[in-house]
Every structure is written in structure tokens, then in C-alpha cells.
Design a protein around this motif. Sequence first.
Motif, PDB file in Angstrom:
ATOM      1  N   GLY A 138      -5.352   1.302 -13.515  1.00  0.00           N
ATOM      2  CA  GLY A 138      -6.617   0.961 -12.860  1.00  0.00           C
ATOM      3  C   GLY A 138      -7.789   1.487 -13.660  1.00  0.00           C
ATOM      4  O   GLY A 138      -8.046   1.033 -14.783  1.00  0.00           O
ATOM      5  N   VAL A 139      -8.467   2.462 -13.089  1.00  0.00           N
ATOM      6  CA  VAL A 139      -9.645   3.071 -13.713  1.00  0.00           C
ATOM      7  C   VAL A 139      -9.336   3.552 -15.140  1.00  0.00           C
ATOM      8  O   VAL A 139     -10.197   3.490 -16.019  1.00  0.00           O
ATOM      9  CB  VAL A 139     -10.127   4.261 -12.844  1.00  0.00           C
ATOM     10  N   TYR A 140      -8.137   4.020 -15.380  1.00  0.00           N
ATOM     11  CA  TYR A 140      -7.794   4.583 -16.688  1.00  0.00           C
ATOM     12  C   TYR A 140      -7.455   3.533 -17.749  1.00  0.00           C
ATOM     13  O   TYR A 140      -7.147   3.872 -18.895  1.00  0.00           O
ATOM     14  CB  TYR A 140      -6.698   5.638 -16.554  1.00  0.00           C
ATOM     15  N   ALA A 179       1.177   2.289 -10.062  1.00  0.00           N
ATOM     16  CA  ALA A 179       1.061   1.971 -11.491  1.00  0.00           C
ATOM     17  C   ALA A 179       0.043   2.932 -12.102  1.00  0.00           C
ATOM     18  O   ALA A 179      -1.134   2.593 -12.295  1.00  0.00           O
ATOM     19  CB  ALA A 179       0.634   0.519 -11.668  1.00  0.00           C
ATOM     20  N   GLY A 204     -11.339   7.663  -6.682  1.00  0.00           N
ATOM     21  CA  GLY A 204     -11.211   6.324  -6.118  1.00  0.00           C
ATOM     22  C   GLY A 204      -9.782   5.840  -6.207  1.00  0.00           C
ATOM     23  O   GLY A 204      -8.844   6.635  -6.303  1.00  0.00           O
ATOM     24  N   GLY A 205      -9.608   4.524  -6.163  1.00  0.00           N
ATOM     25  CA  GLY A 205      -8.288   3.913  -6.350  1.00  0.00           C
ATOM     26  C   GLY A 205      -7.226   4.478  -5.420  1.00  0.00           C
ATOM     27  O   GLY A 205      -7.487   4.769  -4.248  1.00  0.00           O
ATOM     28  N   VAL A 206      -6.034   4.631  -5.961  1.00  0.00           N
ATOM     29  CA  VAL A 206      -4.910   5.085  -5.150  1.00  0.00           C
ATOM     30  C   VAL A 206      -5.117   6.547  -4.722  1.00  0.00           C
ATOM     31  O   VAL A 206      -4.696   6.946  -3.629  1.00  0.00           O
ATOM     32  CB  VAL A 206      -3.582   4.851  -5.908  1.00  0.00           C
ATOM     33  N   ASP A 207      -5.790   7.312  -5.533  1.00  0.00           N
ATOM     34  CA  ASP A 207      -6.104   8.713  -5.219  1.00  0.00           C
ATOM     35  C   ASP A 207      -6.951   8.782  -3.939  1.00  0.00           C
ATOM     36  O   ASP A 207      -6.635   9.530  -2.998  1.00  0.00           O
ATOM     37  CB  ASP A 207      -6.859   9.310  -6.419  1.00  0.00           C
ATOM     38  N   SER A 224      -2.347   4.892 -14.282  1.00  0.00           N
ATOM     39  CA  SER A 224      -3.215   4.545 -15.427  1.00  0.00           C
ATOM     40  C   SER A 224      -3.542   3.052 -15.545  1.00  0.00           C
ATOM     41  O   SER A 224      -4.264   2.663 -16.467  1.00  0.00           O
ATOM     42  CB  SER A 224      -2.637   5.021 -16.774  1.00  0.00           C
ATOM     43  N   ASN A 248      -6.703  12.728 -10.963  1.00  0.00           N
ATOM     44  CA  ASN A 248      -7.350  13.167 -12.206  1.00  0.00           C
ATOM     45  C   ASN A 248      -7.153  14.671 -12.303  1.00  0.00           C
ATOM     46  O   ASN A 248      -6.702  15.308 -11.352  1.00  0.00           O
ATOM     47  CB  ASN A 248      -8.824  12.752 -12.239  1.00  0.00           C
ATOM     48  N   LEU A 264      -0.211  -2.731  -5.728  1.00  0.00           N
ATOM     49  CA  LEU A 264      -1.195  -3.357  -4.847  1.00  0.00           C
ATOM     50  C   LEU A 264      -1.379  -4.841  -5.183  1.00  0.00           C
ATOM     51  O   LEU A 264      -1.387  -5.678  -4.299  1.00  0.00           O
ATOM     52  CB  LEU A 264      -2.523  -2.603  -4.990  1.00  0.00           C
ATOM     53  N   ASP A 318       0.867  -1.177   0.000  1.00  0.00           N
ATOM     54  CA  ASP A 318       0.000   0.000   0.000  1.00  0.00           C
ATOM     55  C   ASP A 318       0.904   1.228   0.000  1.00  0.00           C
ATOM     56  O   ASP A 318       1.702   1.423   0.919  1.00  0.00           O
ATOM     57  CB  ASP A 318      -0.875  -0.056   1.264  1.00  0.00           C
ATOM     58  N   ILE A 319       0.770   2.055  -1.008  1.00  0.00           N
ATOM     59  CA  ILE A 319       1.688   3.186  -1.161  1.00  0.00           C
ATOM     60  C   ILE A 319       1.549   4.196  -0.014  1.00  0.00           C
ATOM     61  O   ILE A 319       2.501   4.921   0.288  1.00  0.00           O
ATOM     62  CB  ILE A 319       1.488   3.855  -2.537  1.00  0.00           C
TER      63      ILE A 319
END
Length: 170
Positions: A123-125, A119, A30-33, A121, A23, A155, A9-10
Motif C-alpha cells: 500500500g503506502v510503502y 499484503a 493509515g491503511g491496515v494499521d 508493503s 511503521n 482487501l 478485512d483482516i
Amino acid sequence: MRIEAVQGDITTQDVDAVVNAANSSLLGGGGVDGAIHRAAGPRLLEECMELRRTELPDGLPVGQAVPTAGYDLPAPWVIHTVGPNRHRGETDPALLASCFTSALDVADAVGARRVAFPAVSAGVYGWEAAEVARVAVDAVRGWSGSVELVRFVLLGEDVLAAFTAALEHP
Ligand code: AR6
């Protein structure tokens, strides 16, 4: 420069700067953000909102990077970047490479020597982990400056495997 890949976990990394896959709005997601905003606490969003009011009224462009404090994170800095979104037709690897080199330029400018990357982009991207890994490793290897450690913090096991494979390539 040392480059390594670890699973984890970063938000718990003991480094000088953690890179966020944000974004353009910089207002969270969501995600890492989402994980970084939760771990850093509400002052991170306040600083991002201030950045939007002042330097970045139109948001942060894809491929660029901007620093904030890390607040409640172990890392004193968060470097926000915006990856290309494949679902919006952003398929140019140079844009993704720019996320990594721009974040390293920002790290250099603030004096951060140890930098953790997710990583971006992958995930969601919608980018394939293997392509993100190749682009990221090439970009970091091609960069020169004062950063001493780049740690890719992944992750999932599949993403870790992709980065490990990219690092094994000369
Ligand atoms: N530590 C390390 N990696 C993580 C963590 C974590 N705590 N959480 C997720 N990942 P994503 P993107 C991995 O979707 O594709 C957000 O909503 C995740 O498994 O976070 O660049 C933003 O606000 C994946 O491998 O980022 C944007 O709208 C990688 O981080 C959008 O998503 C990146 O996945 C950005 O999408």
C-alpha cells in the motif's frame, strides 16, 4: 502447513494472530494499521506506547516483528511488523521476506497456530502487489515451525489475484 488467500478485512478474521503492516513508530497510521487499531481499541495503542518506552525506544526495525494482545479483535494476538518502504529506497526483497518469517517466528513463540497476513508493503510503502505476493508465498513456504494455517487476507481484487497466482506456482 496450509496456505490460503482470501478477499476481506483482516480485522474480522477468526484466527489466533493478525499481522499488522505497521511503521517503526508502532504508534498507528493509515491503511491496515489504522483499521487494526480502530478495531482493537485504544488499549492496543497503550501497549504499543509501553513497548516503545521499554523494549523498543528507537522503534521496531524494518523486517522485524513484535507481539501485542488483540484486545477487541477476534484474534487474541496482533503481530506488528514493518515492511520496507520503496519510497525510501528500501527495495531489498529479503527485508520483505523477513517480515513474513519474523512474524511466523513470533506466532510460533506465542503459540498462535492460525495466522492472518495482509499484503505488507503493498500500500503506502509502494511495492507491486505481484512482487509482495511472490516474496510472501516463498517466505512462508520456506519457513518451518508449528503454525498450521497462514491466511493472506487481501482487501482488493487485484491483490487477491496476485496472491492466487503466486500460490498456483509450485
Ligand atoms: N484488511 C486487509 N488488508 C487491508 C486492510 C484491511 N482492513 N486495509 C488496508 N489493507 P498499507 P504498507 C491493504 O498501506 O504498504 C500505514 O500508515 C491495502 O489495500 O496498509 O505496509 C502504516 O502505519 C494494501 O494492499 O501498508 C505505515 O506507515 C495492504 O493492506 C504504512 O501504512 C498494505 O497497505 C505501511 O504501508
